[in-house]
Design an enzyme around this catalytic site. Structure first.
Site, PDB file in Angstrom:
ATOM      1  CE1 TYR A  64      -4.127   2.071   0.051  1.00 21.91           C
ATOM      2  CE2 TYR A  64      -2.712   3.527   1.121  1.00 21.91           C
ATOM      3  CZ  TYR A  64      -3.822   2.930   0.668  1.00 21.91           C
ATOM      4  OH  TYR A  64      -4.819   4.001   0.696  1.00 21.91           O
ATOM      5  CD  GLN A  92     -11.701   1.958  -1.507  1.00 19.95           C
ATOM      6  OE1 GLN A  92     -12.271   1.970  -0.292  1.00 19.95           O
ATOM      7  NE2 GLN A  92     -11.480   3.774  -2.383  1.00 19.95           N
ATOM      8  CG  ASN A 145      -6.400   6.069   5.335  1.00 22.58           C
ATOM      9  OD1 ASN A 145      -6.975   5.777   5.395  1.00 22.58           O
ATOM     10  ND2 ASN A 145      -6.740   7.405   4.394  1.00 22.58           N
ATOM     11  CB  SER A 156       8.065   9.216  12.854  1.00 21.40           C
ATOM     12  OG  SER A 156       9.812   8.990  13.534  1.00 21.40           O
ATOM     13  CD  GLN A 198      12.224  11.167  12.616  1.00 26.53           C
ATOM     14  OE1 GLN A 198      11.091  10.069  12.371  1.00 26.53           O
ATOM     15  NE2 GLN A 198      12.917  10.937  11.581  1.00 26.53           N
ATOM     16  CG  HIS A 207       8.052  11.760   9.734  1.00 26.83           C
ATOM     17  ND1 HIS A 207       7.051  11.678   8.180  1.00 26.83           N
ATOM     18  CD2 HIS A 207       8.966  11.958   9.965  1.00 26.83           C
ATOM     19  CE1 HIS A 207       9.282  11.222   7.963  1.00 26.83           C
ATOM     20  NE2 HIS A 207       9.871  11.258   8.868  1.00 26.83           N
ATOM     21  CD  GLU A 256      10.142   4.780  13.960  1.00 23.23           C
ATOM     22  OE1 GLU A 256       9.338   5.746  14.521  1.00 23.23           O
ATOM     23  OE2 GLU A 256       9.700   4.758  12.871  1.00 23.23           O
ATOM     24  CG  HIS A 257      14.474   7.027  13.759  1.00 23.70           C
ATOM     25  ND1 HIS A 257      12.896   7.659  13.366  1.00 23.70           N
ATOM     26  CD2 HIS A 257      14.607   6.474  12.414  1.00 23.70           C
ATOM     27  CE1 HIS A 257      11.990   6.975  12.513  1.00 23.70           C
ATOM     28  NE2 HIS A 257      13.393   6.405  12.094  1.00 23.70           N
ATOM     29  CG  ASP A 285      13.745   8.786   8.257  1.00 21.46           C
ATOM     30  OD1 ASP A 285      13.410   7.759   7.975  1.00 21.46           O
ATOM     31  OD2 ASP A 285      13.683  10.212   8.225  1.00 21.46           O
ATOM     32  CD  GLU A 318       0.938 -33.805  25.252  1.00 22.24           C
ATOM     33  OE1 GLU A 318       0.611 -33.570  24.086  1.00 22.24           O
ATOM     34  OE2 GLU A 318       2.157 -33.309  26.101  1.00 22.24           O
ATOM     35  CG  HIS A 376      -0.307 -37.369  19.637  1.00 19.11           C
ATOM     36  ND1 HIS A 376      -2.324 -38.026  18.730  1.00 19.11           N
ATOM     37  CD2 HIS A 376       0.318 -35.960  18.408  1.00 19.11           C
ATOM     38  CE1 HIS A 376      -1.990 -35.834  18.761  1.00 19.11           C
ATOM     39  NE2 HIS A 376      -1.178 -35.645  18.128  1.00 19.11           N
TER      40      HIS A 376
END
Lengths: 436, 436
Positions: free
Chosen positions: A130, A191, A214, A237, A259, A262, A327-328, A361, A415, A420
């Site tokens: 995506y 969709q 989104n 971020s 950052q 963003h 994250e960074h 990045d 068991e 088995h």
């Protein structure tokens, strides 16, 4: 103003805990709408996708024109400036070189009991990526998602990218072409995720879907998870910079802002052992915020979620960093390599003042899709591993079964799983009868 | 009666597609109840866990008695038969040996531009393992979940296992002890998952939760995902056996029944190139179903979801198998190794007639937690990888930044992320001024 904290403050622990648990994202509840969209696409296929595209993207397509033709892709790519094309190509080459090293090895061995064991890695057959349209349509994200898939050996890689009002970003198509993407569709939203997961008359279903989007896209990915694999659901971020006073405050300010720009929900934190340096960085941030194009977004992020923390020493910084699990993580200290070795939880580490996070990045080589919201405690950035899977292999000989089978039978009985045990026992009985 | 199909049937494709898409599981919708339980545990901690345990497990505990003491564990382990203990120990040793080979290597290199790149693997700090109580309380699952975590280097591994009416399974405690589990709590259900994810006064929170459970546990794991990592949500078990006529029909029947006996929703499928052999296996299954302890469950699974498919040749079998993407795949043909190499999508492959799938459930070495419901198309069984995560590393020199920084700046500008570009530009400018 960001928050200023010091580990010597009596209320430090409470304020730091509040930073850790701050809810920075307010996702609208779109789950009900998304469920309807997915059901519609499953039932009506192309027709539903086309109607929803007309409605949300104000774009009339046909089953035929949903997909970019090779000629359309070539025409869009021809619009790309040579310098941009060269930059994308360099980025792609470096990302490919890095990710090629991630391919794990198959293994097979025979143990002392005569059992041959091992595993084999195989690629996912088909993946979908995506790509958001509009302002967050990043060609760099196309490279970061598509190249690991192709390095993994994914045979069919399809992109969905909405083109609201028919507006296309040529750089996205250029990045897709450079990365070797096989199919590109002009659709987006829930969709598009439904079409990739369940297929339509025009779009064959895929096995794995990655890429940012989104709230509708994120909700749709959660819903189709299980039917297909998905990557992580990324949050806003984050960057944590650990810096001593021997840095240019303006460099550190820009790294924090890279950052913050963003998203108003992004979070930028500086940890330093020098309170005066922290103040100098804050001043540099304010100065840059006077002119920065995205100053409204970056300013809101810095004001609401930014923080400058003064520590006694960098061992204390390491402990705080591991609690944040950023994250960074940028390490701008004299002994940055040694400091890096002490870190346990971080998505990506940028070592030394000459390594601004922005390098990662775009062009460093490692992936920029990284775990957010403290999830670096238990997860990793996107990689080749996301597009392959492991099949374990076992082969017993009669001798191997004679050696370890009785223990399997014993455990099966304990068991209460009789079949088995019998499946082992029937074979052992033939061995005991002396038959080969 | 299972379904009998042949690829030469005119309606084969439709019937095979129906088998692929059959919904075998009807999960009750417990999401609302689970959401309340989690909220309650987050708010009231131990008090909520104790109340819910009294209600659901009919067991009055205190914060103190929630956790098994070393003495209690020793007393339970003392009840375990020597042969069972030895079987568990052998299984543990073999599982540990297999999983120890899965630890990936760290990497670091310097590329021609002078950029030092790499990655480092680190373990999750704390993990929690859910172990069901009652009839599905399997010591083998304790080994299969706990040993990879310990091999990965997880420092703190906590087990939650409900003990309804105070009934404990000594083998579960024995398996936990052998695997090196650090804490064992007598709690279960959604409340145990909430306690692991968010912590209580008595139970420190963990970073990752694995292990099977009922619908409440599965719903709770889905809900806490993001706050912590989770393993897959497992569906009913499956086996696909590909066998030629040179097999003992009774062996193959027992292998099919060893999955069918797990659950009425389990699925066992035989693919053979010999229709008469298929009939012989069906007869052998019926015979075994006359006496099997769990014949009610196994019989329902075989009747409702079992299938015997006759193919023209084994290449056709490979294509069907990849469409099924089975959790367990047994290859009982003359050229089983060659056939194995042709398979793309399967959780685990058992090669040759001397390798009943049950060996893999207990003692072979590979993990028995495997992808179900066709998810082997995009995911793998449990492994050491589930308990480690990768941090990417980048270090630029001034020369490296000079070489690749301009392309990063260019891409940042093309994405309208000015601060990203400026963070690179500020450094390049100093270089251009000739400052070190």
């Amino acid at each position: 103003m960001p928050q200023f904290l010091s580990t010597t403050d009596p209320d430090f622990e409470a304020r730091f805990a509040a930073i850790l648990s701050a809810k920075r994202e307010d996702s609208p509840d779109v789950d009900h709408v998304v469920a309807e969209i997915i059901a519609d696409v499953r039932t009506r296929g192309d027709a539903a996708v086309l109607e929803l595209t007309a409605k949300f993207d104000r774009l009339d397509l046909t089953a035929q024109s949903m997909r970019f033709t090779p000629e359309e892709i070539a025409a869009e790519c021809a619009k790309v400036d040579n310098a941009d094309r060269a930059a994308l190509q360099l980025a792609a080459d470096r990302i490919r070189a890095y990710h090629s090293r991630q391919m794990p090895e198959d293994a097979q061995w025979t143990d002392p009991d005569g059992a041959t064991l091992g595993w084999r890695w195989t690629p996912v057959s088909a993946a979908g990526l995506y790509v958001p349209g509009g302002t967050a349509s990043y060609p760099s994200s196309v490279l970061m998602n598509a190249i690991p898939a192709k390095v993994a050996g994914v045979q069919r890689l399809a992109i969905v990218v909405p083109t609201p009002d028919g507006v296309t970003n040529p750089l996205v198509l250029m990045a897709a072409k450079i990365a070797g993407v096989d199919e590109i569709y002009r659709i987006g939203g829930a969709q598009a995720i439904a079409a990739l997961a369940y297929g339509t008359e025009t779009i064959a279903p895929v096995d794995k879907i990655t890429g940012p989007g989104n709230a509708f896209v994120a909700a749709a990915k959660r819903r189709v998870f299980g039917k297909v694999g998905i990557d992580m659901i990324a949050g806003p971020s984050e960057i944590l910079v650990i810096a001593d006073k021997d840095n240019d405050p303006d460099w550190i300010a820009l790294d924090l802002l890279s950052q913050a720009e963003h998203d108003a929900s992004a979070q930028s934190i500086l940890i330093t052992d020098d309170a005066a340096f922290g103040q100098a960085v804050a001043a540099a941030v304010d100065k840059r915020l006077e002119t920065l194009e995205r100053r409204a977004i970056a300013g809101a992020s810095w004001r609401d979620f930014g923080a400058i923390i003064t520590v006694r020493d960098f061992d204390e910084a390491v402990r705080l960093s591991d609690r944040i699990a950023p994250e960074h993580l940028e390490l701008c200290t004299a002994d940055a390599d040694a400091l890096s070795a002490k870190i346990t939880h971080a998505g990506a580490i940028f070592i030394g003042g000459w390594t601004p996070e922005a390098i990662g990045d775009y062009i460093g080589g490692p992936n920029h899709v990284l775990p957010t919201a403290r999830s670096a405690r238990f997860s990793s950035g996107l990689s080749v591993m996301d597009f392959i899977k492991r099949t374990t292999l076992s082969r017993m000989t009669p001798d191997a079964l004679a050696a370890i089978g009785p223990a399997a039978e014993r455990l099966a009985i304990s068991e209460s799983l009789e079949a088995h045990g019998l499946s082992v026992r029937a074979r052992l009985d033939r061995l005991n009868r002396g038959e080969p």
